[in-house]
Design an enzyme around this catalytic site. Structure first.
Site, PDB file in Angstrom:
ATOM      1  N   HIS A 169       0.769  -1.165   0.134  1.00 60.20           N
ATOM      2  CA  HIS A 169       0.036   0.066  -0.002  1.00 60.20           C
ATOM      3  C   HIS A 169       0.744   1.290  -0.009  1.00 60.20           C
ATOM      4  CE1 HIS A 169      -3.829  -1.780   0.894  1.00 60.20           C
ATOM      5  NE2 HIS A 169      -3.415  -2.876   1.011  1.00 60.20           N
ATOM      6  N   ASP A 381       2.990   9.558  -0.732  1.00 53.23           N
ATOM      7  CA  ASP A 381       1.881   8.836  -0.413  1.00 53.23           C
ATOM      8  C   ASP A 381       1.562   7.658  -1.476  1.00 53.23           C
ATOM      9  OD1 ASP A 381      -0.243   8.144   1.368  1.00 53.23           O
ATOM     10  OD2 ASP A 381      -0.993  10.225   1.225  1.00 53.23           O
TER      11      ASP A 381
HETATM   12  C1  GDG Z   1      -2.330   3.943   3.321  1.00 51.89           C
HETATM   13  C2  GDG Z   1      -1.294   4.463   2.558  1.00 51.89           C
HETATM   14  C3  GDG Z   1      -2.855   4.292   0.566  1.00 51.89           C
HETATM   15  C4  GDG Z   1      -9.565   9.618   7.508  1.00 51.89           C
HETATM   16  N1  GDG Z   1     -10.272  10.529   8.319  1.00 51.89           N
HETATM   17  C5  GDG Z   1     -11.283   9.800   8.764  1.00 51.89           C
HETATM   18  C6  GDG Z   1     -11.540   8.707   8.114  1.00 51.89           C
HETATM   19  N2  GDG Z   1     -10.399   8.842   7.380  1.00 51.89           N
HETATM   20  C7  GDG Z   1     -10.150   7.627   6.227  1.00 51.89           C
HETATM   21  C8  GDG Z   1     -10.552   8.334   4.851  1.00 51.89           C
HETATM   22  C9  GDG Z   1      -9.540   7.494   4.080  1.00 51.89           C
HETATM   23  C10 GDG Z   1      -8.496   6.934   5.008  1.00 51.89           C
HETATM   24  O1  GDG Z   1      -8.730   7.260   6.165  1.00 51.89           O
HETATM   25  C11 GDG Z   1      -7.127   7.440   4.610  1.00 51.89           C
HETATM   26  O2  GDG Z   1      -6.500   6.770   3.447  1.00 51.89           O
HETATM   27  P1  GDG Z   1      -5.256   7.458   2.984  1.00 51.89           P
HETATM   28  O3  GDG Z   1      -5.199   6.710   1.598  1.00 51.89           O
HETATM   29  O4  GDG Z   1      -5.370   9.035   2.776  1.00 51.89           O
HETATM   30  O5  GDG Z   1      -4.152   7.166   3.812  1.00 51.89           O
HETATM   31  P2  GDG Z   1      -3.319   5.858   4.785  1.00 51.89           P
HETATM   32  O6  GDG Z   1      -4.423   5.813   5.870  1.00 51.89           O
HETATM   33  O7  GDG Z   1      -1.971   6.330   4.962  1.00 51.89           O
HETATM   34  O8  GDG Z   1      -3.381   4.711   3.795  1.00 51.89           O
HETATM   35  C12 GDG Z   1      -2.109   5.354   1.424  1.00 51.89           C
HETATM   36  C13 GDG Z   1      -3.908   3.465   1.347  1.00 51.89           C
HETATM   37  O9  GDG Z   1      -3.318   2.783   2.481  1.00 51.89           O
HETATM   38  C14 GDG Z   1      -4.692   2.512   0.560  1.00 51.89           C
HETATM   39  O10 GDG Z   1      -3.813   1.726  -0.090  1.00 51.89           O
HETATM   40  O11 GDG Z   1      -3.680   5.073  -0.328  1.00 51.89           O
HETATM   41  O12 GDG Z   1      -0.982   5.878   0.610  1.00 51.89           O
HETATM   42  O13 GDG Z   1      -0.296   5.306   3.182  1.00 51.89           O
HETATM   43  O14 GDG Z   1     -10.248   6.230   3.544  1.00 51.89           O
HETATM   44  O15 GDG Z   1     -11.663   8.361   4.683  1.00 51.89           O
HETATM   45  N3  GDG Z   1     -12.741   8.037   8.083  1.00 51.89           N
HETATM   46  C15 GDG Z   1     -13.553   8.454   8.938  1.00 51.89           C
HETATM   47  N4  GDG Z   1     -13.226   9.441   9.761  1.00 51.89           N
HETATM   48  C16 GDG Z   1     -12.318  10.437   9.870  1.00 51.89           C
HETATM   49  O16 GDG Z   1     -12.024  11.256  10.593  1.00 51.89           O
HETATM   50  N5  GDG Z   1     -14.552   7.761   9.081  1.00 51.89           N
END
Ligand code: GDG
Length: 501
Positions: A169, A381
């Site tokens: 990821h 990222d």
């Molecule tokens: C890893 C990789 C890759 C965030 N705040 C809230 C909330 N979120 C959810 C978002 C989103 C998720 O968290 C964050 O996803 P990201 O992709 O931005 O980042 P990572 O957590 O670092 O994920 C990344 C991912 O894996 C998938 O492969 O894209 O690069 O680092 O879904 O919506 N959800 C809720 N409340 C919040 O306050 N319910």
């Protein structure tokens, strides 16, 4: 048996449900994070099993609570228990103080604690126990992320003959960064024992292949279009890039739900109808939150006419709080927010609204819809799902995505987003200014382009494509032209590491 009929077994560091166990209390709550956001819709749709750690040592109350919870779902959860010492060296240590910063290109943040690697090996053994206990013949075992890069090696050395796929990821670094890892050959040798390996972007896949070429003696690499086949230590693996995505239909439907519509109204009233610039991140130094706050401050400084008319909302989900660097980052963000609010705020206008918690899904979608600009500026990222969720939620075809060129998502969304270098404060300020002034028709055209892409390349397509590739990899024998044996010393070094302690 067709691919779709095979039971899906997901293995990841954490279960999608967090268990908070006190002396007399036990609370289950959904985890926030990219991996869970992407995989939960797939498991909910297809059923199957999820193996992951609970975050604590064995506790029979946790086992019972998870069983009760699973009785209400179409999939089962298999807990892996780690002692506090095991978690400290495997999770806080090797995973988050070595692999995470190194793979995100910041080796200066690595702490190569000598005991961390053996903790990583032990934990991979524990997860292998979980897989062995849950696995049934014909299952498709899909291992996720950088915590579990040794799992195929451990399972193969125990004689397990299951189909093993791995999805990475986070970014995969180029050889001159990867080479700093003291266990680089062991790591590559272990990864080469999966049947299929998936990366987020073509760049990550290229980096991985370049590392194999440089550091895995005897490896043979064959290219067929966008896919590679590697052969090492007598085993073949298929490698590809599969950009992860979101459940587009679900987000689009949620975006018009009564809860979200009421949420949008409440947000707009609370913010005196100023234009909202939105940031949503897990607390992490790779997400570029301080740099983003600095850019917002520079916007207010250089464009005083915007003061009172634009407000930043920054949601930060607590993450890895036991690690000192993350505690420091939280303090740094809080100090910067209060400095900017103190310096620029006025009665009736707060420049930055800072929320340090996980908000509900409906609240999050309401923020996506209420925002004028989503400011997604990680320093690095793997993908960044927030960027895609923002677009999927914009059923009104409005809103502007300002996106870091260092997010994996930039590869796919470059035709609709305003791309920025997050280190270039002036560049981010210019993009914000452009975004705030963008005409409705340009917003619409850009947003429609991104939404059409995400609608088609949604998370279900991602999983389908990956699984069919994994299936094909195992079903087809290695091409006849591939040479057979390759040096076995990588496997013996790994065997020594994981069994000879
Ligand atoms: C890893 C990789 C890759 C965030 N705040 C809230 C909330 N979120 C959810 C978002 C989103 C998720 O968290 C964050 O996803 P990201 O992709 O931005 O980042 P990572 O957590 O670092 O994920 C990344 C991912 O894996 C998938 O492969 O894209 O690069 O680092 O879904 O919506 N959800 C809720 N409340 C919040 O306050 N319910």
């Amino acid at each position: 048996m067709k691919m779709d009929e095979r039971r899906l077994v997901v293995v990841s560091n954490r279960l999608p449900i967090m268990v908070e166990a006190g002396e007399n209390t036990l609370r289950l709550k959904p985890s926030c994070g990219g991996l869970v956001s992407a995989l939960l819709p797939i498991l909910s749709e297809q059923g199957g099993c999820w193996i992951g750690a609970t975050g604590g040592a064995y506790d029979h109350r946790v086992v019972d609570a998870l069983k009760r919870w699973c009785a209400t779902q179409d999939y089962s959860l298999v807990p892996v228990f780690l002692t506090a010492a095991e978690s400290a060296s495997f999770y806080q240590g090797c995973s988050n103080e070595i692999i995470w910063p190194l793979f995100h290109g910041v080796p200066s943040r690595c702490n190569f604690g000598p005991e961390y690697w053996s903790g990583y090996c032990t934990a991979n053994e524990r997860f292998a126990d979980g897989v062995e206990g849950a696995w049934k013949s014909g299952d498709f075992v899909w291992v996720h992320d950088y915590h579990l890069m040794l799992l195929a090696h451990v399972l193969r050395s125990r004689g397990a003959d299951c189909r093993l796929a791995y999805f990475h990821h986070i970014p995969f670094p180029p050889p001159d960064v990867f080479e700093k890892l003291p266990w680089r050959m062991e790591m590559l040798g272990a990864l080469a024992q999966f049947d299929t390996l998936g990366f987020q972007t073509a760049r990550d896949r290229r980096n991985f292949v370049a590392c194999l070429r440089r550091w895995l003696p005897g490896v043979r690499i064959y290219r067929g279009g966008e896919r590679f086949v590697i052969r090492a230590a007598g085993h073949s693996a298929a490698i590809g890039n599969y950009p992860i995505s979101v459940d587009y239909d679900d987000l689009a439907a949620e975006a018009t739900s009564p809860a979200v519509l009421a949420g949008i109204e409440a947000i707009q009233q609370g913010i005196s109808r100023a234009s909202i610039i939105l940031g949503v991140d897990r607390l992490d130094y790779t997400k570029g939150i301080p740099e983003r706050l600095t850019a917002f401050e520079a916007l207010l400084k250089t464009h005083p006419e915007l003061r009172g008319h634009v407000t930043m909302v920054q949601i930060v989900v607590p993450s890895r709080e036991s690690i000192p660097e993350y505690k420091e980052l939280k303090l740094r963000i809080e100090m910067t927010v209060s400095k900017i609010n103190g310096e620029y705020g006025s009665p009736g206008w707060v420049p930055i609204h800072y929320l340090h918690r996980c908000v509900s899904r409906a609240e999050l979608v309401a923020f996506y819809r209420a925002a004028h600009v989503a400011l997604v500026t990680p320093l690095k990222d793997g993908m960044n799902l927030v960027a895609k969720e923002f677009c999927a939620s914009r059923v009104d075809d409005r809103g502007v995505l300002v996106l870091s060129e260092f997010a994996g998502a930039a590869e796919e969304l470059r035709n609709g987003a305003l791309l920025v270098n997050p280190y270039d404060t002036q560049g981010v300020v210019s993009a914000l200014f452009l975004a705030l002034a963008m005409s409705d028709s340009e917003q619409q055209q850009r947003m429609q382009t991104m939404r059409a892409h995400i609608r088609e390349h949604n998370v279900f397509r991602w999983a389908r494509t990956f699984r069919s590739q994994g299936f094909a990899a195992r079903a087809s024998r290695p091409p006849a032209f591939l040479p057979h044996s390759s040096p076995s010393f990588i496997s013996s070094r790994l065997a020594l590491m994981t069994h000879g302690r």
